[in-house]
Design a protein around this motif. Structure first.
Motif, PDB file in Angstrom:
ATOM      1  N   MET A   1     -12.440 -45.149  12.814  1.00 34.60           N
ATOM      2  CA  MET A   1     -12.807 -43.962  11.812  1.00 34.60           C
ATOM      3  C   MET A   1     -12.914 -42.858  12.678  1.00 34.60           C
ATOM      4  SD  MET A   1     -13.143 -45.312   8.915  1.00 34.60           S
ATOM      5  CE  MET A   1     -14.171 -43.970   8.025  1.00 34.60           C
ATOM      6  N   ILE A   2     -12.247 -41.692  12.372  1.00 34.09           N
ATOM      7  CA  ILE A   2     -12.273 -40.272  12.943  1.00 34.09           C
ATOM      8  C   ILE A   2     -12.651 -39.406  12.080  1.00 34.09           C
ATOM      9  CG2 ILE A   2     -10.499 -38.458  13.919  1.00 34.09           C
ATOM     10  CD1 ILE A   2      -8.440 -40.759  14.269  1.00 34.09           C
ATOM     11  N   PRO A   3     -13.893 -38.751  12.452  1.00 40.77           N
ATOM     12  CA  PRO A   3     -14.695 -37.700  11.754  1.00 40.77           C
ATOM     13  C   PRO A   3     -13.692 -36.598  11.742  1.00 40.77           C
ATOM     14  CG  PRO A   3     -15.596 -37.700  13.869  1.00 40.77           C
ATOM     15  CD  PRO A   3     -14.455 -39.057  13.862  1.00 40.77           C
ATOM     16  N   VAL A   4     -13.829 -35.828  10.467  1.00 46.61           N
ATOM     17  CA  VAL A   4     -12.935 -34.647  10.364  1.00 46.61           C
ATOM     18  C   VAL A   4     -13.765 -33.390  10.110  1.00 46.61           C
ATOM     19  CG1 VAL A   4     -10.982 -33.500   8.912  1.00 46.61           C
ATOM     20  CG2 VAL A   4     -10.814 -36.049   9.462  1.00 46.61           C
ATOM     21  N   LEU A   5     -13.553 -32.634  10.957  1.00 47.23           N
ATOM     22  CA  LEU A   5     -14.549 -31.191  10.533  1.00 47.23           C
ATOM     23  C   LEU A   5     -13.243 -29.904  10.492  1.00 47.23           C
ATOM     24  CD1 LEU A   5     -17.413 -29.914  10.849  1.00 47.23           C
ATOM     25  CD2 LEU A   5     -16.706 -29.647  13.271  1.00 47.23           C
ATOM     26  N   GLU A   6     -13.538 -29.303   9.424  1.00 44.69           N
ATOM     27  CA  GLU A   6     -12.669 -28.083   9.040  1.00 44.69           C
ATOM     28  C   GLU A   6     -13.684 -26.819   9.458  1.00 44.69           C
ATOM     29  OE1 GLU A   6      -9.964 -26.914   5.494  1.00 44.69           O
ATOM     30  OE2 GLU A   6     -12.074 -26.435   4.925  1.00 44.69           O
ATOM     31  N   LEU A   7     -12.967 -25.950  10.343  1.00 50.20           N
ATOM     32  CA  LEU A   7     -13.545 -24.910  11.028  1.00 50.20           C
ATOM     33  C   LEU A   7     -12.901 -23.506  10.635  1.00 50.20           C
ATOM     34  CD1 LEU A   7     -16.205 -24.330  12.849  1.00 50.20           C
ATOM     35  CD2 LEU A   7     -14.763 -24.511  14.792  1.00 50.20           C
ATOM     36  N   VAL A   8     -13.615 -22.517  10.299  1.00 52.79           N
ATOM     37  CA  VAL A   8     -12.821 -21.292  10.184  1.00 52.79           C
ATOM     38  C   VAL A   8     -13.741 -20.461  11.093  1.00 52.79           C
ATOM     39  CG1 VAL A   8     -12.459 -19.394   8.681  1.00 52.79           C
ATOM     40  CG2 VAL A   8     -12.553 -21.402   7.538  1.00 52.79           C
ATOM     41  N   ILE A   9     -13.022 -19.807  12.030  1.00 51.60           N
ATOM     42  CA  ILE A   9     -13.292 -19.000  13.076  1.00 51.60           C
ATOM     43  C   ILE A   9     -12.899 -17.552  12.620  1.00 51.60           C
ATOM     44  CG2 ILE A   9     -13.315 -18.563  15.731  1.00 51.60           C
ATOM     45  CD1 ILE A   9     -12.113 -21.283  15.913  1.00 51.60           C
ATOM     46  N   THR A  10     -13.922 -16.449  12.664  1.00 54.12           N
ATOM     47  CA  THR A  10     -13.781 -15.163  12.282  1.00 54.12           C
ATOM     48  C   THR A  10     -14.280 -14.383  13.531  1.00 54.12           C
ATOM     49  OG1 THR A  10     -14.198 -15.830   9.946  1.00 54.12           O
ATOM     50  CG2 THR A  10     -14.242 -13.549  10.706  1.00 54.12           C
ATOM     51  N   PHE A  11     -13.248 -13.568  13.688  1.00 55.76           N
ATOM     52  CA  PHE A  11     -13.484 -12.504  15.099  1.00 55.76           C
ATOM     53  C   PHE A  11     -13.639 -11.272  14.344  1.00 55.76           C
ATOM     54  CE2 PHE A  11     -10.912 -16.188  16.606  1.00 55.76           C
ATOM     55  CZ  PHE A  11     -11.619 -16.235  17.788  1.00 55.76           C
ATOM     56  N   ASP A  12     -14.515 -10.615  15.073  1.00 56.19           N
ATOM     57  CA  ASP A  12     -14.762  -9.004  14.565  1.00 56.19           C
ATOM     58  C   ASP A  12     -13.706  -8.206  15.010  1.00 56.19           C
ATOM     59  OD1 ASP A  12     -15.535  -7.777  16.802  1.00 56.19           O
ATOM     60  OD2 ASP A  12     -17.534  -8.212  16.475  1.00 56.19           O
ATOM     61  N   GLU A  13     -13.767  -6.895  14.511  1.00 58.27           N
ATOM     62  CA  GLU A  13     -12.619  -6.035  14.943  1.00 58.27           C
ATOM     63  C   GLU A  13     -12.626  -5.595  16.242  1.00 58.27           C
ATOM     64  OE1 GLU A  13     -15.836  -3.771  12.920  1.00 58.27           O
ATOM     65  OE2 GLU A  13     -14.656  -5.268  12.156  1.00 58.27           O
ATOM     66  N   SER A  14     -13.598  -5.748  17.081  1.00 59.83           N
ATOM     67  CA  SER A  14     -13.655  -5.328  18.615  1.00 59.83           C
ATOM     68  C   SER A  14     -12.813  -6.021  19.435  1.00 59.83           C
ATOM     69  CB  SER A  14     -15.145  -5.203  18.930  1.00 59.83           C
ATOM     70  OG  SER A  14     -15.538  -6.759  19.089  1.00 59.83           O
ATOM     71  N   PHE A  15     -12.096  -7.136  18.927  1.00 65.23           N
ATOM     72  CA  PHE A  15     -11.314  -7.982  19.702  1.00 65.23           C
ATOM     73  C   PHE A  15      -9.886  -7.508  19.694  1.00 65.23           C
ATOM     74  CE2 PHE A  15     -14.816 -11.145  19.148  1.00 65.23           C
ATOM     75  CZ  PHE A  15     -15.037 -11.381  20.527  1.00 65.23           C
ATOM     76  N   SER A  16      -9.126  -7.535  20.658  1.00 63.74           N
ATOM     77  CA  SER A  16      -7.420  -7.205  20.520  1.00 63.74           C
ATOM     78  C   SER A  16      -6.943  -8.624  20.069  1.00 63.74           C
ATOM     79  CB  SER A  16      -7.239  -6.700  21.768  1.00 63.74           C
ATOM     80  OG  SER A  16      -7.084  -7.412  22.784  1.00 63.74           O
ATOM     81  N   ALA A  17      -5.660  -8.430  19.814  1.00 58.88           N
ATOM     82  CA  ALA A  17      -4.914  -9.655  19.325  1.00 58.88           C
ATOM     83  C   ALA A  17      -4.757 -10.406  20.692  1.00 58.88           C
ATOM     84  CB  ALA A  17      -3.607  -9.160  18.908  1.00 58.88           C
ATOM     85  N   GLY A  18      -4.656  -9.916  21.832  1.00 61.61           N
ATOM     86  CA  GLY A  18      -4.396 -10.468  23.129  1.00 61.61           C
ATOM     87  C   GLY A  18      -5.698 -11.386  23.413  1.00 61.61           C
ATOM     88  N   GLN A  19      -7.024 -10.748  23.251  1.00 61.26           N
ATOM     89  CA  GLN A  19      -8.040 -11.361  23.431  1.00 61.26           C
ATOM     90  C   GLN A  19      -8.508 -12.479  22.658  1.00 61.26           C
ATOM     91  OE1 GLN A  19     -10.515  -7.579  22.835  1.00 61.26           O
ATOM     92  NE2 GLN A  19     -11.475  -7.944  25.119  1.00 61.26           N
ATOM     93  N   ILE A  20      -7.989 -12.494  21.290  1.00 60.48           N
ATOM     94  CA  ILE A  20      -8.259 -13.492  20.373  1.00 60.48           C
ATOM     95  C   ILE A  20      -7.231 -14.612  20.746  1.00 60.48           C
ATOM     96  CG2 ILE A  20      -7.816 -14.189  18.002  1.00 60.48           C
ATOM     97  CD1 ILE A  20      -8.842 -11.334  17.197  1.00 60.48           C
ATOM     98  N   GLU A  21      -5.898 -14.243  21.223  1.00 59.22           N
ATOM     99  CA  GLU A  21      -5.158 -15.551  21.647  1.00 59.22           C
ATOM    100  C   GLU A  21      -5.816 -16.097  22.584  1.00 59.22           C
ATOM    101  OE1 GLU A  21      -0.797 -15.667  23.556  1.00 59.22           O
ATOM    102  OE2 GLU A  21      -1.106 -14.158  22.073  1.00 59.22           O
ATOM    103  N   SER A  22      -6.287 -15.412  23.697  1.00 61.02           N
ATOM    104  CA  SER A  22      -6.913 -15.835  24.912  1.00 61.02           C
ATOM    105  C   SER A  22      -8.135 -16.825  24.460  1.00 61.02           C
ATOM    106  CB  SER A  22      -7.203 -14.862  25.851  1.00 61.02           C
ATOM    107  OG  SER A  22      -8.001 -15.249  26.976  1.00 61.02           O
ATOM    108  N   ILE A  23      -9.020 -16.196  23.607  1.00 61.79           N
ATOM    109  CA  ILE A  23     -10.126 -16.983  23.305  1.00 61.79           C
ATOM    110  C   ILE A  23      -9.782 -18.349  22.593  1.00 61.79           C
ATOM    111  CG2 ILE A  23     -12.143 -16.795  21.854  1.00 61.79           C
ATOM    112  CD1 ILE A  23     -12.050 -14.095  22.029  1.00 61.79           C
TER     113      ILE A  23
END
Length: 103
Positions: free
Chosen positions: A68-90
């Motif tokens: 039995m595998i638990p399933v968790l759906e997660l939505v991660i929201t980044f504020d506008e202070s992050f650049s696309a490169g930072q988000i990719e790295s995170i």
């Protein structure tokens, strides 16, 4: 990207909320104190204001043979202070620390 420069990522994870809470400090590093986490409408981590917001829902577990595998759906929201490169790295670090494989 949604309005206002905020970026949203989605993950379907094979873990319990307890697993996720245990992994987050390493998965997020210095950003952990700036992160809020809500699972099934229960606030588990509170940062005011959060730079990273995670909202999760427990889904029905999946059964594979006797496993039995638990399933968790997660939505991660980044504020506008992050650049696309930072988000990719995170997200790269997050995925590295939270994806578990056999072998």
């Amino acid at each position: 990207m949604s309005g206002g420069g905020v970026f949203e990522a989605r993950r379907e994870m094979g873990c319990t909320p307890e697993d996720l809470l245990r992994w987050l400090p390493e998965a997020l590093g210095d950003l952990y104190p700036e992160t809020s986490l809500t699972l099934d409408n229960q606030r588990l981590l509170i940062a005011e204001p959060p730079r990273i917001r995670m909202d999760g829902t427990n889904l029905k577990s999946r059964k594979i043979a006797l496993l039995m595998i638990p399933v968790l759906e997660l939505v991660i929201t980044f504020d506008e202070s992050f650049s696309a490169g930072q988000i990719e790295s995170i997200l790269g670090r997050f995925d590295l620390y939270t994806r578990r494989g056999g072998g």
